[in-house]
Write a protein that holds these residues in place. Structure first.
Motif, mmCIF file in Angstrom:
data_model
loop_
_atom_site.group_PDB
_atom_site.id
_atom_site.type_symbol
_atom_site.label_atom_id
_atom_site.label_comp_id
_atom_site.label_asym_id
_atom_site.label_seq_id
_atom_site.Cartn_x
_atom_site.Cartn_y
_atom_site.Cartn_z
ATOM 1 N N THR A 1 -8.358 3.297 -1.914
ATOM 2 C CA THR A 1 -9.180 4.440 -1.488
ATOM 3 C C THR A 1 -8.644 5.743 -2.096
ATOM 4 O O THR A 1 -7.456 6.029 -1.989
ATOM 5 C CB THR A 1 -9.196 4.555 0.045
ATOM 6 N N ILE A 2 -9.528 6.485 -2.740
ATOM 7 C CA ILE A 2 -9.170 7.747 -3.377
ATOM 8 C C ILE A 2 -9.772 8.895 -2.558
ATOM 9 O O ILE A 2 -10.959 8.879 -2.240
ATOM 10 C CB ILE A 2 -9.702 7.821 -4.818
ATOM 11 N N GLN A 3 -8.967 9.864 -2.238
ATOM 12 C CA GLN A 3 -9.441 11.039 -1.521
ATOM 13 C C GLN A 3 -8.745 12.274 -2.062
ATOM 14 O O GLN A 3 -7.532 12.436 -1.873
ATOM 15 C CB GLN A 3 -9.179 10.916 -0.015
ATOM 16 N N TYR B 1 0.825 -1.200 0.000
ATOM 17 C CA TYR B 1 0.000 0.000 0.000
ATOM 18 C C TYR B 1 0.871 1.267 0.000
ATOM 19 O O TYR B 1 0.508 2.276 -0.604
ATOM 20 C CB TYR B 1 -0.941 0.001 1.202
ATOM 21 N N LYS C 1 -13.766 11.219 -4.293
ATOM 22 C CA LYS C 1 -13.445 10.260 -3.237
ATOM 23 C C LYS C 1 -14.210 8.963 -3.486
ATOM 24 O O LYS C 1 -15.226 8.939 -4.179
ATOM 25 C CB LYS C 1 -13.782 10.821 -1.861
ATOM 26 N N GLY C 2 -13.708 7.893 -2.934
ATOM 27 C CA GLY C 2 -14.315 6.587 -3.111
ATOM 28 C C GLY C 2 -13.253 5.520 -3.250
ATOM 29 O O GLY C 2 -12.084 5.734 -2.907
ATOM 30 N N LYS C 3 -13.648 4.374 -3.757
ATOM 31 C CA LYS C 3 -12.707 3.266 -3.895
ATOM 32 C C LYS C 3 -12.654 2.759 -5.334
ATOM 33 O O LYS C 3 -13.676 2.586 -5.981
ATOM 34 C CB LYS C 3 -13.104 2.113 -2.969
ATOM 35 N N THR D 1 -9.141 7.164 -12.909
ATOM 36 C CA THR D 1 -8.672 6.524 -11.675
ATOM 37 C C THR D 1 -8.358 5.046 -11.884
ATOM 38 O O THR D 1 -7.395 4.518 -11.321
ATOM 39 C CB THR D 1 -9.714 6.666 -10.551
ATOM 40 N N THR E 1 -3.356 10.952 -8.050
ATOM 41 C CA THR E 1 -4.791 11.199 -7.918
ATOM 42 C C THR E 1 -5.215 12.319 -8.863
ATOM 43 O O THR E 1 -4.566 13.365 -8.900
ATOM 44 C CB THR E 1 -5.138 11.593 -6.473
ATOM 45 N N PRO F 1 -8.787 -3.109 -2.986
ATOM 46 C CA PRO F 1 -9.441 -1.793 -2.991
ATOM 47 C C PRO F 1 -8.421 -0.683 -2.790
ATOM 48 O O PRO F 1 -7.512 -0.802 -1.960
ATOM 49 C CB PRO F 1 -10.400 -1.887 -1.794
#
Length: 247
Positions: free
Chosen positions: A242-244, A165, A181-183, A209, A174, A240
């Motif tokens: 995670t995008i933020q 990770y 945001k989301g996965k 993404t 990003t 998964p």
């Protein structure tokens, strides 16, 4: 000896149908006059533009059947301007339709007596969602493929999953999209030699993404491969991400 494993894929089928009842308007010219040539997209009519939207739209943004109504102008250079979403079920779908329209290549502008003039289009996009579950048994063959669970020794990244990770966080770019945001969920296979292959996007947030996840995973150093009966085997993972967005 490796036992054959049966997996089941559950597929959600989304179908979008786009209405052809678009309106063409102009403040200065009669768009229905005999000497007017209407704007063209990819050397075709409105059906070509609907086809483009169908190919580019991220249907995961639509959760229910709905109609999105959009208006925009095509200026004398064929550029799309003044995009407005007039009717929509939610912000997510409205944002996605704007993204797709902004991505569109130039049109051939409307012309009268050989001279281009600006027109306005009002277009409905009707989304009809049909959900169905389809089961497809996928059987693995001996010494070729396995899942991450139920094998003798799982594949491992140098530094463990925490290290993996960290590798992704360091290399993932990003998209600069406010509020994103989301996965993103991807699957990949750790080969017998430890390389990552067959990277696929299971869930995408749009804005590139998913493609960025594929790019980063393809940069990964080799893993220590999984083992079964002391022999390397191919192992599939799902991951998964995670995008933020930072703004």
């Amino acid at each position: 000896m490796i036992k054959k494993i049966s997996l089941f894929l559950f597929l959600l089928i989304s179908i979008a149908t786009f209405s052809q009842e678009s309106e063409l308007l102009s403040e200065t010219d009669d768009v229905n006059a005999p000497d007017v040539i209407k704007p063209l997209f990819n050397e075709g009519g409105m059906d070509k533009f609907y086809e483009f939207v169908n190919q580019q739209f991220d249907f995961s943004k639509i959760s229910k059947s709905a109609t999105i109504v959009v208006s925009f102008s095509i200026n004398t250079l064929g550029e799309i301007k003044n995009i407005r979403v007039l009717d929509f079920p939610d912000i997510e779908s409205a944002t996605e339709i704007i993204r797709v329209i902004q991505k569109a290549p130039k049109w051939e502008p409307a012309k009268r007596a050989g001279k281009p003039f600006e027109v306005k289009l009002k277009m409905p996009f009707k989304f009809t969602i049909k959900e169905s579950i389809k089961q497809e048994p996928v059987k693995t063959t001996e010494n070729t493929f396995s899942t991450a669970n139920g094998i003798e020794s799982k594949p491992s990244f140098v530094g463990g999953m925490g290290g993996f990770y960290e590798f992704i966080a360091k290399n993932y770019r990003t998209p600069d999209v406010q509020g994103l945001k989301g996965k993103v969920v991807v699957s990949f296979v750790v080969e017998k030699d430890g390389s990552i292959v067959e990277v696929k996007v299971i869930k995408d947030l749009g804005y590139g993404t998913g493609a960025e996840a594929i790019r980063v995973l393809n940069l990964s150093p080799k893993w220590k491969p999984g083992l079964q009966d002391g022999k390397p085997v191919r192992v599939i993972f799902s991951l998964p991400i995670t995008i933020q967005a930072t703004r």
